[in-house]
Design a protein around this motif. Structure first.
Motif, short mmCIF file in Angstrom:
data_model
loop_
_atom_site.label_atom_id
_atom_site.label_comp_id
_atom_site.label_asym_id
_atom_site.label_seq_id
_atom_site.Cartn_x
_atom_site.Cartn_y
_atom_site.Cartn_z
N CYS A 21 0.13 9.89 1.92
CA CYS A 21 -0.18 10.79 3.03
C CYS A 21 0.57 12.11 2.87
N SER A 22 1.44 12.40 3.81
CA SER A 22 2.06 13.73 3.84
C SER A 22 3.17 13.90 2.82
N GLY A 23 3.79 12.78 2.43
CA GLY A 23 4.89 12.90 1.49
C GLY A 23 6.18 13.35 2.15
N ALA A 378 -4.00 3.40 7.57
CA ALA A 378 -4.71 2.22 8.07
C ALA A 378 -3.80 1.39 8.96
N LEU A 379 -2.57 1.13 8.52
CA LEU A 379 -1.61 0.41 9.36
C LEU A 379 -1.28 1.23 10.60
N GLU A 424 6.26 5.05 6.02
CA GLU A 424 5.97 6.36 6.62
C GLU A 424 4.87 6.23 7.67
N GLY A 425 3.86 5.38 7.39
CA GLY A 425 2.81 5.15 8.37
C GLY A 425 3.35 4.53 9.65
#
Length: 508
Positions: A21-23, A378-379, A424-425
């Protein structure tokens, strides 16, 4: 358990694609101080000693010994029954804050009901005490696919209403004997998958199914009715155990009881209204099947409409008992799936979608790419859905992990990237108001897997199955998780993973 079970159903060969994602950078300090990080296993997958000290077979033993798992069994597994002190030390070395494990009902109460086995009682007391002595919080599941075979033989296990009483008595023993030290209990692991896999498709123990729905050569069962009956009885047994705990133990022990569900993140295949409706239908059949009764006291309307008289009805007293019968929800999540409306589809089939695969089920097509992506959004989506649809209950992510071949390198960089992205999610979900309380990676060790036996592993530690002592070796992911838990800043940074690789190689 694990393995993305629906993908296994359609025989999809999985490969990995990383979609970070964003990193953003983050550390343990970005999470709440009382947010707990851990890892997990389950009894049959890790304990071994299947025929020792009074333990009797479970339905999982029977399933494995029938040759259903590549000819492998959990008779020895990782032998945690004898090596629990060593394994707890490995957890402490990483810096785990919690460990989730399940209790083998047939080890604790060999006949399913009646006398408690002193050796089984001693083992779980020893394990719990060892965890606490290292500052590790025990999270305990009461049932994970391993119902005592004697109860299956006697009255059919979960398809009989008798199971409600027997499960409640078993739960009472566990609460009484271990509840002074165990504060987090979950009753039955992923009943939504257990209902479908065990009683509809028949590819999980106790392998009950019937044509044309069964995917295996089941010798008994009824795929049209038994999935609904089994889950209904699981919900009643769960609610009965929670009611018992609240009346008899909770005030004194100050613990919590929840139920654990399997979750995909369903994505409409197109932006059409039909696919959006089909996606909600998929959520109702997977998540709502269990969560609607717990939160609202009844099954989703679409389930009752489609299943008709095949799905049992709650009495007013039962609905009152089930509604609100949880202190938290456990979430098991590995992957996302595309959903396409298919109003004519009530038969399982496969179809090509340019390197995609599809299975038609409950009037929709469920599709996934052959390549499984790391999609932490997704999570994040699942956690957001629980917030929006079910009142933002307390949640523990009890399983999340990446499958790799068991004989693969200890330098499991893909798993590091997976964990890095999914944490991160979770952090993003927290920042958006999710009531998530903890994250547990699956699994601590390369355990006996329900679908793969010992051919694949999810572990932070590799277990050498050819070594008589079953020696454990830390993977790169174990060192990464340890760095994170000890406060190091991490993030979706390939350069940093490369640096960790070099340090790991040097360390090893």
């Amino acid at each position: 358990m694990s393995n993305p079970w629906f993908l296994k159903l359609v025989g999809i060969s999985l490969a990995l694609v990383v979609e970070i994602c964003s990193g953003d950078k983050y550390s343990r300090n970005d999470f709440p101080s009382d947010f707990v990080f851990g890892s997990g296993t389950s009894a049959y997958q890790v304990e071994g000693a299947a025929n020792e000290d009074g333990r009797t077979p479970s339905i999982w033993d029977t399933f494995a010994h029938a040759g259903n798992v590549h000819g492998a069994t959990g008779d020895v597994a990782c032998d945690q029954y004898h090596k629990y002190k060593e394994d707890v030390q490995l957890m402490a070395d990483i810096g785990l804050e919690a460990y989730r494990f399940s209790i083998s009902w047939s080890r604790l109460i060999p006949n399913g009901r009646g006398p408690v086995n002193p050796k089984g009682l001693q083992y779980y007391n020893n394990l719990i005490n060892e965890l606490l002595s290292h500052g590790i919080q025990p999270h305990v599941a009461l049932s994970n696919y391993d119902l005592p075979q004697t109860l299956e033989d006697e009255y059919g296990g979960w398809i009989s209403r008798e199971i409600v009483k027997d499960f409640s008595v078993y739960a009472d023993v566990c609460f009484r004997e271990f509840g002074d030290r165990v504060k987090y209990w979950s009753t039955v692991n992923e009943p939504n998958v257990f209902g479908q896999g065990s009683y509809d498709f028949g590819f999980l123990p106790p392998q009950r199914c019937s044509p044309p729905f069964g995917m295996f050569n089941c010798t008994r069962g009824n795929s049209s009715t038994e999935p609904y009956i089994a889950v209904h009885h699981i919900l009643l047994a769960h609610a009965s155990a929670v009611n018992l705990y609240r009346k008899k133990y909770q005030e004194k022990q100050n613990g919590y009881v929840g139920l654990c569900i399997y979750s995909f993140w369903y994505i409409p295949y197109t932006d059409s209204k039909e696919d959006a409706i089909a996606t909600q239908r998929a959520n109702d059949f997977l998540l709502g099947w269990v969560l609607d009764p717990l939160v609202y006291g009844d099954y989703p309307q679409i389930m009752k409409k489609n299943a008709g008289s095949r799905i049992p009805a709650f009495t007013k007293a039962e609905a009152k008992l089930v509604k609100g019968s949880f202190d938290f929800i456990g979430v098991i999540h590995y992957s996302s799936i595309y959903v396409k409306d298919n109003p004519n589809g009530l038969v399982v089939q496969q179809r090509d979608y340019t390197a995609d695969a599809a299975v038609t089920f409950i009037g929709l097509s469920i599709m996934t790419e052959f390549k499984v992506s790391i999609t932490p959004w997704a999570l994040e989506g699942v956690l957001g859905y629980l917030k929006q649809a079910y009142g933002n209950p307390p949640v523990f992510v009890y399983e999340n992990g990446l499958r790799t071949p068991h004989n693969s390198s200890l330098e499991d960089t893909p798993r590091v990237k997976y964990m890095e992205a999914y944490l991160e999610g979770v952090l993003n979900a927290l920042r958006n108001g999710s009531n998530t309380r903890g994250y547990f990676t699956w699994s601590l060790l390369d355990v006996f897997e329900l679908f793969d036996g010992y051919d694949a592993g999810y572990g932070l530690y590799y277990v050498d199955m050819e070594d008589p002592n079953l020696k454990r070796y830390p993977k790169l992911s174990a060192h990464w998780y340890s760095d994170f838990l000890k406060g190091k800043t991490v993030g979706s940074d390939p350069e940093r993973v490369g640096e960790l690789n070099q340090n790991y190689i040097s360390y090893s």
